[in-house]
Design a protein around this motif. Structure first.
Motif, short mmCIF file in Angstrom:
data_model
loop_
_atom_site.label_atom_id
_atom_site.label_comp_id
_atom_site.label_asym_id
_atom_site.label_seq_id
_atom_site.Cartn_x
_atom_site.Cartn_y
_atom_site.Cartn_z
N VAL A 89 0.83 -1.20 0.00
CA VAL A 89 0.00 0.00 0.00
C VAL A 89 0.87 1.25 0.00
O VAL A 89 0.68 2.16 -0.82
CB VAL A 89 -0.95 0.00 1.21
N ARG A 90 1.84 1.29 0.90
CA ARG A 90 2.64 2.51 1.09
C ARG A 90 3.47 2.84 -0.14
O ARG A 90 3.68 4.02 -0.44
CB ARG A 90 3.57 2.30 2.30
N ILE A 91 3.95 1.84 -0.85
CA ILE A 91 4.80 2.07 -2.02
C ILE A 91 4.07 1.76 -3.31
O ILE A 91 4.15 2.51 -4.29
CB ILE A 91 6.09 1.22 -1.93
N ALA A 96 1.75 2.96 -8.70
CA ALA A 96 0.76 2.68 -9.74
C ALA A 96 0.02 3.94 -10.17
O ALA A 96 -0.17 4.19 -11.38
CB ALA A 96 -0.22 1.62 -9.23
N VAL A 97 -0.39 4.75 -9.21
CA VAL A 97 -1.13 5.97 -9.54
C VAL A 97 -0.25 6.95 -10.31
O VAL A 97 -0.69 7.58 -11.29
CB VAL A 97 -1.68 6.62 -8.25
N SER A 98 1.00 7.08 -9.90
CA SER A 98 1.91 8.02 -10.57
C SER A 98 2.22 7.59 -11.99
O SER A 98 2.43 8.44 -12.87
CB SER A 98 3.20 8.15 -9.77
N ARG A 355 -3.68 17.30 2.87
CA ARG A 355 -4.94 17.77 3.44
C ARG A 355 -6.17 17.11 2.82
O ARG A 355 -7.28 17.31 3.29
CB ARG A 355 -5.05 19.29 3.29
N VAL A 356 -5.97 16.36 1.74
CA VAL A 356 -7.07 15.68 1.06
C VAL A 356 -6.88 14.18 1.25
O VAL A 356 -5.95 13.61 0.66
CB VAL A 356 -7.11 16.04 -0.44
N PRO A 357 -7.68 13.52 2.07
CA PRO A 357 -7.45 12.10 2.39
C PRO A 357 -7.28 11.20 1.17
O PRO A 357 -6.38 10.34 1.15
CB PRO A 357 -8.69 11.71 3.20
N LEU A 358 -8.09 11.40 0.13
CA LEU A 358 -7.97 10.56 -1.06
C LEU A 358 -6.63 10.76 -1.75
O LEU A 358 -5.94 9.79 -2.11
CB LEU A 358 -9.11 10.85 -2.03
N LEU A 359 -6.21 12.01 -1.92
CA LEU A 359 -4.91 12.29 -2.54
C LEU A 359 -3.77 11.78 -1.68
O LEU A 359 -2.76 11.28 -2.20
CB LEU A 359 -4.76 13.79 -2.79
N ASN A 360 -3.90 11.90 -0.37
CA ASN A 360 -2.85 11.42 0.53
C ASN A 360 -2.70 9.91 0.42
O ASN A 360 -1.59 9.38 0.54
CB ASN A 360 -3.20 11.82 1.96
N PHE A 361 -3.80 9.22 0.18
CA PHE A 361 -3.72 7.77 -0.02
C PHE A 361 -3.12 7.44 -1.38
O PHE A 361 -2.26 6.57 -1.50
CB PHE A 361 -5.11 7.15 0.10
N LEU A 362 -3.56 8.14 -2.43
CA LEU A 362 -3.11 7.82 -3.78
C LEU A 362 -1.65 8.15 -4.01
O LEU A 362 -0.94 7.41 -4.70
CB LEU A 362 -3.98 8.57 -4.80
N TYR A 363 -1.15 9.26 -3.44
CA TYR A 363 0.21 9.69 -3.75
C TYR A 363 1.19 9.50 -2.59
O TYR A 363 2.40 9.65 -2.80
CB TYR A 363 0.20 11.16 -4.18
#
Length: 384
Positions: A89-91, A96-98, A355-363
């Motif tokens: 998850v962390r890496i 994958a998203v990037s 500050r955006v939970p979804l972005l913090n998870f994705l990136y």
């Protein structure tokens, strides 16, 4: 097995610094005369070639050494399966998203300056050799950590392996001979094993382009050394101390690697670069222990932002480098300004992402903390 009782902040600080050092390194690549890169070199300075080469010698080897250290530390505390799920998850999520958001933007910007149509599949992903771009090290790190976790699942006793106390103490007392022996071993490995791999693959090869086989092979010894340091507390303590002998040998090896690079003597360059990489790793960690051993808000911010800043920095740096073609302020002025502006822009992106939970998870691969319900407030008469 002895494990640190508190977080070793200097290892975190050095790791974050190595990530951020990718910014001046990548900007320097655009100013190397006679060396092709993602964008054409319009101005150049031979010293930029040397600067980029020196950073390249130690940045990723030191990063993988520190990654090996933290892998061993966490595996000593957690179940291997749980740890591997966390790593995926962390890496894996930011990688994958990037690959489907940041890398195509980077490739479009690079294609635009080469008078190519930036909106074709070939422009978005030019070849198998460039699919991962600057994110290759995340894939290699996942390979290493996955293999480590699988080994610990197959042989659970590996999680508790450590160097016996007397041998650990003896190795710590003989640190310089130990360092020289390790440096020679890494140098020989780079010249022989890595040399064979690099001679049989190229950037358009699927094994190298998609899976970064040569980079994986190059990272293995440093990752293993980092793991071993965690399992040998006395040697780790010796590794944490600044040493003039190591610094001098490192500078000599670095100079010889640069000389070999100038004259295209690949085997010599790999040999001395391997030795220098180990020396730089020890020196940087020792300096970190000297100056960054205490917890601080600045170090926490550095560490927390480093991954997101690194993910986003390259398209920003490329765009600013292209803009720099018009100003012609001189190589070193442009390099300094572009590096600083790239960091500030990427850091600003991190301030939004966190500050955006979804972005913090994705990136950043960080899940939002579980919501804890507040206890029901008592009626006023009960509180009186």
């Amino acid at each position: 097995m002895s494990t640190p009782s508190s977080r070793e902040h200097h290892w975190d600080a050095v790791r974050g610094g190595l990530m951020l050092l990718g910014i001046p390194y990548h900007v320097a690549l655009a100013y190397r005369p006679g060396r092709a890169w993602m964008v054409p070199v319009m101005e150049g300075d031979p010293l930029m070639t040397d600067l980029a080469h020196v950073i390249h010698i130690f940045r990723m080897p030191a990063f993988f050494l520190i990654a090996g250290y933290f892998s061993a530390l966490l595996l000593a505390r957690r179940d291997a399966r749980e740890w591997l799920r966390g790593r995926l998850v962390r890496i894996g999520v930011p990688l994958a998203v990037s690959l489907v958001t940041i890398v195509p933007v980077l490739n479009v910007i690079a294609a635009s300056v080469r008078a190519a149509d930036p909106w074709t599949i070939h422009a978005l992903y030019p070849s198998t050799g460039t699919v991962l771009r600057h994110l290759w090290f995340l894939a290699v790190l996942l390979y290493l950590q996955s293999l480590t976790a699988l080994a610990c699942i197959a042989w659970p006793g590996l999680r508790g392996v450590s160097l016996a106390g007397p041998w650990d103490d003896l190795a710590a007392r003989r640190f310089m001979p130990l360092f020289i022996a390790l440096g020679i071993a890494v140098a020989a490995y780079g010249a022989l094993v890595l040399g064979v791999v690099r001679s049989t693959t190229d950037e358009t090869d699927v094994l190298q382009g998609l899976f970064r086989l040569a980079d994986f092979v190059a990272a293995v010894p440093f990752y293993v050394i980092g793991m071993a340091l965690h399992r040998a507390p006395a040697v780790r303590a010796a590794f944490d101390r600044p040493r003039w002998g190591v610094a001098v040998l490192t500078l000599i090896a670095t100079g010889l690697a640069i000389y070999a690079d100038h004259h295209r003597i690949w085997v010599m360059e790999r040999t001395f670069a391997g030795f220098a990489a180990l020396g730089w790793s020890q020196t940087l960690i020792a300096l970190g222990r000297t100056f960054f051993h205490r917890q601080s808000a600045a170090i926490r911010t550095l560490v927390n932002s480093s991954l997101v800043v690194y993910l986003f920095h390259l398209p920003i740096a490329i765009a600013l480098t292209i803009a720099g073609y018009r100003v012609q302020w001189g190589v070193w002025v442009e390099w300094s300004l572009i590096s600083a502006a790239t960091f500030l822009a990427a850091f600003s992106i991190w301030l939004v992402v966190r500050r955006v939970p979804l972005l913090n998870f994705l990136y950043a691969g960080l899940r939002p903390p579980p919501h804890v319900a507040e206890p029901a407030r008592k009626p006023a008469e009960d509180r009186a």
